[in-house]
Design a protein around this motif. Structure first.
Motif, short mmCIF file in Angstrom:
data_model
loop_
_atom_site.label_atom_id
_atom_site.label_comp_id
_atom_site.label_asym_id
_atom_site.label_seq_id
_atom_site.Cartn_x
_atom_site.Cartn_y
_atom_site.Cartn_z
N ASN A 226 0.82 -1.21 0.00
CA ASN A 226 0.00 0.00 0.00
C ASN A 226 0.86 1.27 0.00
O ASN A 226 0.41 2.32 0.43
N PHE A 227 2.08 1.17 -0.53
CA PHE A 227 2.97 2.33 -0.53
C PHE A 227 2.38 3.54 -1.25
O PHE A 227 2.75 4.68 -0.96
N SER A 228 1.45 3.32 -2.15
CA SER A 228 0.86 4.45 -2.88
C SER A 228 0.12 5.40 -1.94
O SER A 228 -0.09 6.57 -2.27
N HIS A 229 -0.24 4.94 -0.74
CA HIS A 229 -0.96 5.77 0.22
C HIS A 229 -0.05 6.71 1.01
O HIS A 229 -0.54 7.58 1.72
N PHE A 230 1.28 6.52 0.89
CA PHE A 230 2.18 7.39 1.66
C PHE A 230 3.49 7.71 0.93
O PHE A 230 4.30 8.46 1.45
N ILE A 231 3.69 7.22 -0.27
CA ILE A 231 4.96 7.41 -0.96
C ILE A 231 5.28 8.88 -1.20
O ILE A 231 6.43 9.29 -1.20
N ASP A 232 4.24 9.69 -1.36
CA ASP A 232 4.46 11.12 -1.61
C ASP A 232 5.04 11.85 -0.41
O ASP A 232 5.49 12.99 -0.53
N LEU A 233 5.08 11.22 0.75
CA LEU A 233 5.64 11.84 1.96
C LEU A 233 7.16 11.74 2.02
O LEU A 233 7.79 12.43 2.80
N PHE A 234 7.74 10.87 1.19
CA PHE A 234 9.18 10.63 1.23
C PHE A 234 9.94 11.62 0.37
O PHE A 234 9.47 12.06 -0.67
N ASP A 235 11.15 11.94 0.83
CA ASP A 235 12.04 12.81 0.07
C ASP A 235 12.70 12.07 -1.09
O ASP A 235 13.21 12.70 -2.01
N GLY A 236 12.69 10.77 -1.03
CA GLY A 236 13.26 9.95 -2.08
C GLY A 236 12.92 8.49 -1.86
O GLY A 236 12.60 8.07 -0.75
N VAL A 237 12.98 7.74 -2.96
CA VAL A 237 12.68 6.31 -2.91
C VAL A 237 13.80 5.57 -3.62
O VAL A 237 14.20 5.93 -4.73
N PHE A 238 14.31 4.54 -2.96
CA PHE A 238 15.33 3.68 -3.54
C PHE A 238 14.72 2.30 -3.75
O PHE A 238 14.03 1.78 -2.88
N VAL A 239 14.98 1.73 -4.91
CA VAL A 239 14.51 0.39 -5.23
C VAL A 239 15.73 -0.49 -5.42
O VAL A 239 16.55 -0.24 -6.31
N LEU A 240 15.86 -1.48 -4.54
CA LEU A 240 16.97 -2.41 -4.64
C LEU A 240 16.69 -3.41 -5.75
O LEU A 240 15.61 -4.00 -5.80
N GLY A 241 17.65 -3.59 -6.63
CA GLY A 241 17.47 -4.51 -7.75
C GLY A 241 18.62 -5.50 -7.86
O GLY A 241 19.77 -5.16 -7.56
N VAL A 242 18.29 -6.71 -8.26
CA VAL A 242 19.28 -7.75 -8.50
C VAL A 242 18.90 -8.47 -9.79
O VAL A 242 17.76 -8.42 -10.22
N ASP A 243 19.87 -9.16 -10.38
CA ASP A 243 19.58 -9.98 -11.55
C ASP A 243 18.92 -11.28 -11.10
O ASP A 243 18.92 -11.62 -9.91
N LEU A 244 18.35 -12.01 -12.04
CA LEU A 244 17.60 -13.21 -11.72
C LEU A 244 18.48 -14.29 -11.08
O LEU A 244 18.05 -14.98 -10.16
N ASP A 245 19.71 -14.45 -11.54
CA ASP A 245 20.60 -15.45 -10.94
C ASP A 245 20.87 -15.14 -9.47
O ASP A 245 20.82 -16.04 -8.63
N THR A 246 21.14 -13.88 -9.17
CA THR A 246 21.37 -13.49 -7.78
C THR A 246 20.12 -13.71 -6.95
O THR A 246 20.18 -14.22 -5.82
N LEU A 247 18.96 -13.34 -7.49
CA LEU A 247 17.71 -13.54 -6.79
C LEU A 247 17.51 -15.02 -6.45
O LEU A 247 17.19 -15.38 -5.32
#
Length: 165
Positions: A84-105
């Motif tokens: 439900n991040f859409s209900h509060f995401i606008d309150l943040f100064d920034g958003v980081f999305v951690l990403g990995v490749d499929l093999d690492t996952l």
């Protein structure tokens, strides 16, 4: 909690909990949303539910808002997944999305303890699908390469928050 507040998101096994622990170790104020804010509820209404489905893993919106309103810290990191991040995401100064490749996952999923979410075959299939589609991740987050060593991942997040001062 912070004068500046940042969300650290990503699919399961991308390192959100590890990032939270490392930020804390370095003296930053970091909240593990999966343990401190999450409950099972309807992502639209917030009403609690008995469903253990992935889409019902949500954060207490009022608590997130209250923590952000309390500016006792210079910076606070909110780490974890929330449907439900859409209900509060606008309150943040920034958003980081951690990403990995499929093999690492897949390697990380292989190491998941049997009692943690993502270890069961049906959960693993969902994690892989969400990794592929990115359907439940913030769209405008800053992608962080979480295949790098943890110290480098956290260095990059901190560097980017320092640039936003």
């Amino acid at each position: 909690m912070g004068i500046r507040n940042y969300l650290v998101e990503g699919v399961s096994c991308t390192g959100k909990t590890s990032v939270c622990k490392e930020l804390r170790r370095r003296g930053y104020h970091a909240i593990n949303g999966d343990t401190e804010l999450a409950y099972q509820g309807d992502p639209e209404t917030g009403r609690p539910t008995d469903s253990l489905a992935h889409e019902n893993h949500i954060w207490q919106v009022d608590k997130v808002r209250a923590l952000i309103a309390d500016q006792d810290e210079a910076v606070t990191f909110f780490c974890g997944g929330s449907r439900n991040f859409s209900h509060f995401i606008d309150l943040f100064d920034g958003v980081f999305v951690l990403g990995v490749d499929l093999d690492t996952l897949n390697q990380r999923l292989d190491q998941r303890p049997e009692d943690e979410w993502g270890s069961k075959p049906v959960e693993r299939e969902l994690v892989v699908r969400l990794h592929r589609t990115k359907e439940d991740l913030p769209k405008n987050g800053i992608l962080i390469d979480a295949t790098a060593p943890l110290a480098h991942v956290v260095d990059e997040i901190v560097r980017r928050t320092e640039a936003n001062k």
